[in-house]
Scaffold this motif. Structure first.
Motif, PDB file in Angstrom:
ATOM      1  N   LEU A  40      10.972  -8.907   4.473  1.00 15.07           N
ATOM      2  CA  LEU A  40      10.819  -7.450   4.527  1.00 15.07           C
ATOM      3  C   LEU A  40      10.920  -6.821   3.145  1.00 15.07           C
ATOM      4  O   LEU A  40      10.131  -5.941   2.797  1.00 15.07           O
ATOM      5  N   MET A  41      11.890  -7.268   2.352  1.00 15.80           N
ATOM      6  CA  MET A  41      12.078  -6.674   1.030  1.00 15.80           C
ATOM      7  C   MET A  41      10.922  -6.990   0.092  1.00 15.80           C
ATOM      8  O   MET A  41      10.597  -6.205  -0.796  1.00 15.80           O
ATOM      9  N   LYS A  42      10.252  -8.125   0.281  1.00 18.44           N
ATOM     10  CA  LYS A  42       9.156  -8.521  -0.604  1.00 18.44           C
ATOM     11  C   LYS A  42       7.795  -8.046  -0.106  1.00 18.44           C
ATOM     12  O   LYS A  42       6.777  -8.283  -0.740  1.00 18.44           O
ATOM     13  N   THR A  43       7.785  -7.369   1.033  1.00 19.24           N
ATOM     14  CA  THR A  43       6.551  -6.821   1.584  1.00 19.24           C
ATOM     15  C   THR A  43       6.399  -5.378   1.122  1.00 19.24           C
ATOM     16  O   THR A  43       7.338  -4.594   1.199  1.00 19.24           O
ATOM     17  N   ASN A  44       5.228  -5.030   0.645  1.00 23.75           N
ATOM     18  CA  ASN A  44       4.950  -3.655   0.227  1.00 23.75           C
ATOM     19  C   ASN A  44       4.549  -2.820   1.444  1.00 23.75           C
ATOM     20  O   ASN A  44       4.012  -3.346   2.423  1.00 23.75           O
ATOM     21  N   TYR A  45       4.790  -1.509   1.368  1.00 26.27           N
ATOM     22  CA  TYR A  45       4.303  -0.626   2.426  1.00 26.27           C
ATOM     23  C   TYR A  45       2.795  -0.800   2.566  1.00 26.27           C
ATOM     24  O   TYR A  45       2.097  -1.085   1.608  1.00 26.27           O
ATOM     25  N   ASN A  46       2.294  -0.641   3.783  1.00 27.05           N
ATOM     26  CA  ASN A  46       0.872  -0.737   4.125  1.00 27.05           C
ATOM     27  C   ASN A  46       0.301  -2.139   3.935  1.00 27.05           C
ATOM     28  O   ASN A  46      -0.912  -2.328   3.967  1.00 27.05           O
ATOM     29  N   GLU A  47       1.130  -3.121   3.742  1.00 24.13           N
ATOM     30  CA  GLU A  47       0.649  -4.489   3.567  1.00 24.13           C
ATOM     31  C   GLU A  47       0.408  -5.189   4.904  1.00 24.13           C
ATOM     32  O   GLU A  47      -0.440  -6.063   5.004  1.00 24.13           O
ATOM     33  N   ARG A  48       1.145  -4.812   5.923  1.00 25.65           N
ATOM     34  CA  ARG A  48       0.977  -5.415   7.246  1.00 25.65           C
ATOM     35  C   ARG A  48       0.072  -4.527   8.089  1.00 25.65           C
ATOM     36  O   ARG A  48       0.312  -3.322   8.232  1.00 25.65           O
ATOM     37  N   LEU A  49      -0.956  -5.131   8.644  1.00 26.94           N
ATOM     38  CA  LEU A  49      -1.904  -4.376   9.455  1.00 26.94           C
ATOM     39  C   LEU A  49      -1.221  -3.696  10.629  1.00 26.94           C
ATOM     40  O   LEU A  49      -0.398  -4.305  11.322  1.00 26.94           O
ATOM     41  N   PHE A  50      -1.558  -2.459  10.846  1.00 26.58           N
ATOM     42  CA  PHE A  50      -1.070  -1.649  11.954  1.00 26.58           C
ATOM     43  C   PHE A  50       0.437  -1.406  11.908  1.00 26.58           C
ATOM     44  O   PHE A  50       1.018  -0.937  12.879  1.00 26.58           O
TER      45      PHE A  50
END
Length: 130
Positions: A40-50
């Motif tokens: 979660l911490m290494k994921t940027n906003y809007n990186e996961r579809l939907f």
């Protein structure tokens, strides 16, 4: 503290396999929660579809000047990200330490998981090259 009899399970992110069943290996308990927190911490906003609200703005903060203000902003971003997206962990404390000589931040998170009796600790490093 009440201990739940439920055990948390997640897929192993390296997609290794279980030699007995041939299925994708699983992580369980606190290890599963720690892996999810890192993801979660290494994921940027809007990186996961939907799922535009899943993730954090940590990557953007890594290009700011390394000072106590940025450390505090990183701490707040980590806390907000985990409180919003990881309900299995209860955050007890977060420390962020800038390491200028290595051009990175050390982030330590103390948290509890309902299925564990002892508090858990997660340490990770963030640099502009992750």
């Amino acid at each position: 503290m009440t201990i739940s009899t439920r055990t948390y399970h997640d897929f192993s992110f390296n997609f290794s396999y279980n030699p007995m069943s041939g299925d994708v290996a699983k992580r369980s308990g606190a290890a599963a929660v720690k892996s999810a927190m890192l993801s979660l911490m290494k994921t940027n906003y809007n990186e996961r579809l939907f799922q535009p609200d899943v993730g954090s703005g940590i990557n953007e903060l890594l290009f700011e000047p390394m000072n106590p203000i940025t450390e505090e902003l990183l701490k707040e971003e980590v806390e907000n990200c985990l409180k919003r997206s990881e309900p299995r962990a209860t955050i007890l404390g977060i420390t962020v330490e800038g390491q200028e000589d290595k051009n990175r931040y050390k982030v330590s998170i103390l948290f509890s998981v309902k299925t564990e009796t002892e508090p858990q600790k997660l340490e990770t490093y963030f640099s502009s090259s992750f």
